[in-house]
Design a protein around this motif. Sequence first.
Motif, PDB file in Angstrom:
ATOM      1  N   PHE A 266       0.810  -1.156   0.043  1.00  0.00           N
ATOM      2  CA  PHE A 266      -0.058   0.045   0.051  1.00  0.00           C
ATOM      3  C   PHE A 266       0.867   1.198   0.086  1.00  0.00           C
ATOM      4  O   PHE A 266       0.553   2.260  -0.656  1.00  0.00           O
ATOM      5  N   LEU A 267       1.727   1.393   0.687  1.00  0.00           N
ATOM      6  CA  LEU A 267       2.733   2.308   1.012  1.00  0.00           C
ATOM      7  C   LEU A 267       3.669   2.863  -0.465  1.00  0.00           C
ATOM      8  O   LEU A 267       3.746   3.739  -0.782  1.00  0.00           O
ATOM      9  N   ARG A 268       3.902   1.584  -1.232  1.00  0.00           N
ATOM     10  CA  ARG A 268       4.490   1.884  -2.451  1.00  0.00           C
ATOM     11  C   ARG A 268       3.322   2.136  -3.613  1.00  0.00           C
ATOM     12  O   ARG A 268       3.824   2.966  -4.546  1.00  0.00           O
ATOM     13  N   GLU A 269       2.307   1.684  -3.450  1.00  0.00           N
ATOM     14  CA  GLU A 269       1.335   1.929  -4.743  1.00  0.00           C
ATOM     15  C   GLU A 269       0.123   2.681  -4.499  1.00  0.00           C
ATOM     16  O   GLU A 269      -0.781   2.990  -5.170  1.00  0.00           O
ATOM     17  N   GLY A 270      -0.497   2.631  -3.027  1.00  0.00           N
ATOM     18  CA  GLY A 270      -1.689   3.219  -2.710  1.00  0.00           C
ATOM     19  C   GLY A 270      -1.815   4.551  -2.557  1.00  0.00           C
ATOM     20  O   GLY A 270      -0.957   5.415  -2.888  1.00  0.00           O
ATOM     21  N   ASP A 271      -3.173   4.904  -2.447  1.00  0.00           N
ATOM     22  CA  ASP A 271      -3.715   6.286  -2.324  1.00  0.00           C
ATOM     23  C   ASP A 271      -3.022   6.812  -0.819  1.00  0.00           C
ATOM     24  O   ASP A 271      -3.843   6.379   0.199  1.00  0.00           O
ATOM     25  N   LEU A 272      -2.260   7.576  -0.833  1.00  0.00           N
ATOM     26  CA  LEU A 272      -1.584   8.441   0.568  1.00  0.00           C
ATOM     27  C   LEU A 272      -2.267   9.513   0.960  1.00  0.00           C
ATOM     28  O   LEU A 272      -1.603  10.347   1.501  1.00  0.00           O
ATOM     29  N   SER A 273      -3.438   9.866   0.543  1.00  0.00           N
ATOM     30  CA  SER A 273      -4.295  10.852   0.967  1.00  0.00           C
ATOM     31  C   SER A 273      -4.747  10.545   2.389  1.00  0.00           C
ATOM     32  O   SER A 273      -4.786   9.189   2.543  1.00  0.00           O
ATOM     33  N   ARG A 274      -5.318  11.333   3.261  1.00  0.00           N
ATOM     34  CA  ARG A 274      -5.943  11.037   4.672  1.00  0.00           C
ATOM     35  C   ARG A 274      -6.978  10.002   4.176  1.00  0.00           C
ATOM     36  O   ARG A 274      -7.183   9.024   5.116  1.00  0.00           O
ATOM     37  N   GLU A 275      -7.932  10.225   3.369  1.00  0.00           N
ATOM     38  CA  GLU A 275      -8.833   9.571   3.172  1.00  0.00           C
ATOM     39  C   GLU A 275      -8.530   8.159   2.622  1.00  0.00           C
ATOM     40  O   GLU A 275      -9.114   6.925   2.943  1.00  0.00           O
ATOM     41  N   GLY A 276      -7.498   8.122   1.790  1.00  0.00           N
ATOM     42  CA  GLY A 276      -6.933   6.662   1.224  1.00  0.00           C
ATOM     43  C   GLY A 276      -6.513   6.066   2.187  1.00  0.00           C
ATOM     44  O   GLY A 276      -6.429   4.655   2.508  1.00  0.00           O
ATOM     45  N   VAL A 277      -5.601   6.529   3.073  1.00  0.00           N
ATOM     46  CA  VAL A 277      -4.893   5.850   4.251  1.00  0.00           C
ATOM     47  C   VAL A 277      -5.975   5.331   5.419  1.00  0.00           C
ATOM     48  O   VAL A 277      -5.934   4.153   5.928  1.00  0.00           O
ATOM     49  N   THR A 278      -6.972   6.160   5.869  1.00  0.00           N
ATOM     50  CA  THR A 278      -8.186   5.697   6.674  1.00  0.00           C
ATOM     51  C   THR A 278      -8.771   4.594   6.109  1.00  0.00           C
ATOM     52  O   THR A 278      -8.928   3.508   6.634  1.00  0.00           O
ATOM     53  N   GLY A 279      -9.080   4.648   4.661  1.00  0.00           N
ATOM     54  CA  GLY A 279      -9.595   3.337   4.123  1.00  0.00           C
ATOM     55  C   GLY A 279      -8.917   2.164   4.053  1.00  0.00           C
ATOM     56  O   GLY A 279      -9.512   0.934   4.234  1.00  0.00           O
ATOM     57  N   PHE A 280      -7.774   2.490   3.755  1.00  0.00           N
ATOM     58  CA  PHE A 280      -6.689   1.282   3.989  1.00  0.00           C
ATOM     59  C   PHE A 280      -6.697   0.626   5.464  1.00  0.00           C
ATOM     60  O   PHE A 280      -6.623  -0.657   5.564  1.00  0.00           O
ATOM     61  N   MET A 281      -6.821   1.542   6.395  1.00  0.00           N
ATOM     62  CA  MET A 281      -6.605   1.017   8.014  1.00  0.00           C
ATOM     63  C   MET A 281      -7.927   0.198   8.254  1.00  0.00           C
ATOM     64  O   MET A 281      -7.858  -0.775   8.871  1.00  0.00           O
ATOM     65  N   ARG A 282      -8.912   0.668   7.744  1.00  0.00           N
ATOM     66  CA  ARG A 282     -10.351   0.169   8.119  1.00  0.00           C
ATOM     67  C   ARG A 282     -10.468  -1.324   7.357  1.00  0.00           C
ATOM     68  O   ARG A 282     -10.516  -2.505   7.728  1.00  0.00           O
ATOM     69  N   SER A 283      -9.731  -1.386   6.151  1.00  0.00           N
ATOM     70  CA  SER A 283      -9.852  -2.711   5.408  1.00  0.00           C
ATOM     71  C   SER A 283      -8.768  -3.672   6.104  1.00  0.00           C
ATOM     72  O   SER A 283      -8.985  -4.778   6.082  1.00  0.00           O
ATOM     73  N   ALA A 284      -7.886  -3.103   6.516  1.00  0.00           N
ATOM     74  CA  ALA A 284      -6.657  -3.772   7.362  1.00  0.00           C
ATOM     75  C   ALA A 284      -7.202  -4.544   8.334  1.00  0.00           C
ATOM     76  O   ALA A 284      -7.076  -5.649   8.580  1.00  0.00           O
ATOM     77  N   TYR A 285      -8.230  -3.742   9.149  1.00  0.00           N
ATOM     78  CA  TYR A 285      -8.787  -4.361  10.474  1.00  0.00           C
ATOM     79  C   TYR A 285      -9.769  -5.522  10.067  1.00  0.00           C
ATOM     80  O   TYR A 285      -9.958  -6.282  10.976  1.00  0.00           O
ATOM     81  N   GLN A 286     -10.271  -5.363   8.821  1.00  0.00           N
ATOM     82  CA  GLN A 286     -11.228  -6.415   8.414  1.00  0.00           C
ATOM     83  C   GLN A 286     -10.647  -7.788   7.926  1.00  0.00           C
ATOM     84  O   GLN A 286     -10.974  -8.730   8.284  1.00  0.00           O
ATOM     85  N   ARG A 287      -9.262  -7.345   7.383  1.00  0.00           N
ATOM     86  CA  ARG A 287      -8.504  -8.483   7.016  1.00  0.00           C
ATOM     87  C   ARG A 287      -7.481  -9.328   8.181  1.00  0.00           C
ATOM     88  O   ARG A 287      -7.596 -10.549   8.422  1.00  0.00           O
ATOM     89  N   LEU A 288      -7.097  -8.430   9.088  1.00  0.00           N
ATOM     90  CA  LEU A 288      -6.152  -9.003  10.075  1.00  0.00           C
ATOM     91  C   LEU A 288      -6.912 -10.339  10.940  1.00  0.00           C
ATOM     92  O   LEU A 288      -6.092 -11.171  11.072  1.00  0.00           O
ATOM     93  N   PRO A 289      -8.009 -10.146  11.334  1.00  0.00           N
ATOM     94  CA  PRO A 289      -8.672 -11.118  11.975  1.00  0.00           C
ATOM     95  C   PRO A 289      -9.010 -12.452  11.256  1.00  0.00           C
ATOM     96  O   PRO A 289      -8.806 -13.731  11.816  1.00  0.00           O
ATOM     97  N   ASN A 290      -8.822 -12.422   9.900  1.00  0.00           N
ATOM     98  CA  ASN A 290      -9.236 -13.550   9.109  1.00  0.00           C
ATOM     99  C   ASN A 290      -7.807 -14.066   8.334  1.00  0.00           C
ATOM    100  O   ASN A 290      -7.988 -15.017   7.537  1.00  0.00           O
ATOM    101  N   GLU A 291      -6.615 -13.485   8.768  1.00  0.00           N
ATOM    102  CA  GLU A 291      -5.321 -13.995   8.009  1.00  0.00           C
ATOM    103  C   GLU A 291      -4.994 -15.302   8.531  1.00  0.00           C
ATOM    104  O   GLU A 291      -4.932 -15.379   9.887  1.00  0.00           O
ATOM    105  N   LYS A 292      -4.665 -16.227   8.028  1.00  0.00           N
ATOM    106  CA  LYS A 292      -4.222 -17.729   8.642  1.00  0.00           C
ATOM    107  C   LYS A 292      -2.894 -17.529   9.442  1.00  0.00           C
ATOM    108  O   LYS A 292      -2.980 -18.112  10.520  1.00  0.00           O
ATOM    109  N   GLY A 293      -1.979 -16.583   9.005  1.00  0.00           N
ATOM    110  CA  GLY A 293      -0.863 -16.549   9.854  1.00  0.00           C
ATOM    111  C   GLY A 293      -1.142 -15.792  11.097  1.00  0.00           C
ATOM    112  O   GLY A 293      -0.619 -16.358  12.293  1.00  0.00           O
ATOM    113  N   ASN A 294      -2.092 -14.888  11.252  1.00  0.00           N
ATOM    114  CA  ASN A 294      -2.363 -14.291  12.510  1.00  0.00           C
ATOM    115  C   ASN A 294      -3.109 -15.222  13.279  1.00  0.00           C
ATOM    116  O   ASN A 294      -2.701 -15.217  14.487  1.00  0.00           O
TER     117      ASN A 294
END
Length: 254
Positions: free
Chosen positions: A94-122
């Motif tokens: 994300f830091l390499r390719e994503g939208d680094l506006s405030r809205e873009g980063v906030t959206g990434f963080m929300r999606s990360a917290y949806q993803r993290l509990p479902n990742e097999k490694g975690n």
Amino acid sequence: MSRVLEFEGIRNFRHFGEYAACDGAKVRANLFRSGHFHNATEADKSRLADLNISVVADLRRPRERENEPSSWGEGLRILQSDVAGHAEPPHLQFLREGDLSREGVTGFMRSAYQRLPNEKGNQEVFAAGLRELATHGADEGFVVHCAAGKDRTGIFCALALSLADVGKDDIYDDYLMTNTAVDYDTLIPVVQKRLKDMFGRDVKEDVMKVFLGVDEEFLDVAFQEIGSAERYARDVLGLSDDEIAAVRTNLIAG
């Protein structure tokens, strides 16, 4: 007493035990959470040894561990997962390719917290860490960490404290403490320079605070994915009812 322990090269190291649970009980001491240990100095290592840590739950992916390896002494039980292989971690992509506006980063963080509990490694390290907490000696130190000690680590600590019947306010206070435990005035310029050097990207200070900090909304998103801590521990992480009960029993100070 401050929950934050100051180190020279380790960020966000602090206690996550000794919170009040139900019926006047209290979570035991010697429970710690942190960012990574790659930059630990000799003085830091000496201080860590004094904490009598016997178990380290490292939530980082293999590539993160390779890029910033920890240096631990002998005799420690290290919990980690190789499920993610050597793929680039999502936050770096994300830091390499994503939208680094405030809205873009906030959206990434929300999606990360949806993803993290479902990742097999975690899930693998969450389960192993909770099983350790079900049997871990009260006089021994336990530490859980990821890269920054805030997102994956924050979810694990929220789960553990939930299973110990700690109240929601304290669980969220523990999670949000990153925002005061970390010296952002020092950290933000360092990360801004790293992103410029690595990816040629300029990121504003207020945006960096969103990416490097935590927000109550993010943990809300994780708990929406998790549901009840007991159900998640049983149906997703695979703990038995007896193991879940043992987590609570062993986390409560005698």
